[in-house]
Design a protein around this motif. Sequence first.
Motif, PDB file in Angstrom:
ATOM      1  N   GLN A 154      68.439  50.255  37.237  1.00 19.39           N
ATOM      2  CA  GLN A 154      70.228  50.098  37.424  1.00 19.39           C
ATOM      3  C   GLN A 154      70.120  48.584  39.061  1.00 19.39           C
ATOM      4  N   TYR A 201      74.263  57.299  40.201  1.00 20.40           N
ATOM      5  CA  TYR A 201      73.426  57.859  39.794  1.00 20.40           C
ATOM      6  C   TYR A 201      73.617  59.409  39.131  1.00 20.40           C
ATOM      7  N   PHE A 234      75.209  55.038  36.230  1.00 21.27           N
ATOM      8  CA  PHE A 234      73.959  55.350  35.390  1.00 21.27           C
ATOM      9  C   PHE A 234      73.397  56.638  35.294  1.00 21.27           C
TER      10      PHE A 234
END
Length: 536
Positions: free
Chosen positions: A134, A164, A117
Amino acid sequence: MSSHFLSGLNTQQYGQLKDKLFNTQSGKCFICEDIIDLNLHNGSLDIDHVMPLKLGGKDDPMNFALTHSSCNRSKQDSNLEVARVLKRFEKIKEKAEKDNRGPNLQDILATEGGGKFKLNFSMFDGIIRYSLPQLGDNRVYEVPVYTDYLSDDEYFFVQLPIEYIYHDDVINPRSIGDNISKLVKEFYNKNPQLQVSLGWVENQNGDGSEVKVFDGQHKVAAQILLGVRKIPIRIFINPDKNRLTLTNFHAGTTLRQVAFDKSVQRHLGNTLYSQRVKRYQVEHELQEDNLYFSERDLLNYFRGESKEVKRYILDAIRDAITYSPDNKLRQFTELGGRSNKLPVSYSTIEKTFYSFFIHQDVLITPIDHKLEEGENPRELEKDQITELMNIVAEELFIEHFDVELGTYRIENRIQQGENIPINHLRALRMAKEEIMYTWLRYISQIIKNYYIMHGKPIQEDKLFQYKFAEPLWQRIRSFIRNLANLPLWINKEASSTIFGGKQNYGFWQTIFESGKSPANVQVLSKPIDLMQMIVE
């Protein structure tokens, strides 16, 4: 250390413990995590302590694990939990090597569910605000923004889920080597991470940005392999990525703060060259496909760093050859440090192919000179050096050198009576740096002789910028093939004499020129004759 508990079990009790461990481990080996078949693997399974007794582990069923015997014998650490982590990395490494490259942080992230993400964040009044929706975490986090006093770069600190996190393979093209095992053990023993990793983001007004880690990838990888799901990172905001690349390059070269292998330095130099080309185009208002300027023009324009730019130009040529998809020698070249598997070191490539055959000065012709005609001097140089490497690979290594047998103490193993295949032995010996250095220099003489015999004047320092005719390529191949057929390469008695240690370049030059060693020992029946050796 043997187990008093296990030695006290009868056959039935031992079988019951094995069945219990099999079910607890879901039918998988504790180390490699592959399937165990109790019937097919009968007699080839071990029960061992997870935590070794010498490290404080208990001798009871709670500290036992079921493994393949082969995995237990080849484990990389006596602690089975650490051995399992290192086995996971070994699998990642093997997968990357199938693509003829080393593993990097992105490979670790992909295996463990990271790099999924973009990070949504905003910056206002010295505060970074971000959220992780997310992952189902809708809280809004706030952290302060700091400014570097010297560079004026803005940054913030955050502990970020691996979903991330991404790897920046442009600023940091290093692969992760086996030395990661030391970090894994260090972190497993609960010793703290002393320096946080570095990353960067671009503030794109709410569109989100990938958090790219460019420094400290080994630390991040080791933590992820140990099951850590959140990583502390210092993140630069909208940095000048060209400057970060240059800083990382300096850290691994002039400052020696990072142990960059030569091949990594060349890769970074290639990136810096591309950046200088783009900057030249922008500042001269040229289109991206307009390369009607020379290497000399680049040096003159970047006058304050002309020495560095020249280095970047040559790095770009080396890097293009090294990583060319057509390069067959690369699969036999160890790009990072030393190897017990591969016969050619990158250092040898630098000291021979690149030192002998790459023109070491900048060109005055435009970068795209005769590119469409297939006669661009730098492209010819790169393509023809790659072709020479391919001939060497085909004649010496492909279907001859056994990577599994490797290079480790081969001469000693011969002295101890081990039967080493002669093709493997020939390839290994001809690839030794001082030997390859000597015979590759003769290829320059063969090329020069060809042009002299055809009455063509050439610039000797630009040999590979002239398009070679097929008869010349045949002469080169014949020379390498005939050289490989000399009996000294497969003489196993020589393992304790001329091949018993590292010799200098002059040692082998004397042998090829006289047939004798500097100590007057007969090695060849006669000196080599280049004119005879270029005949098929």
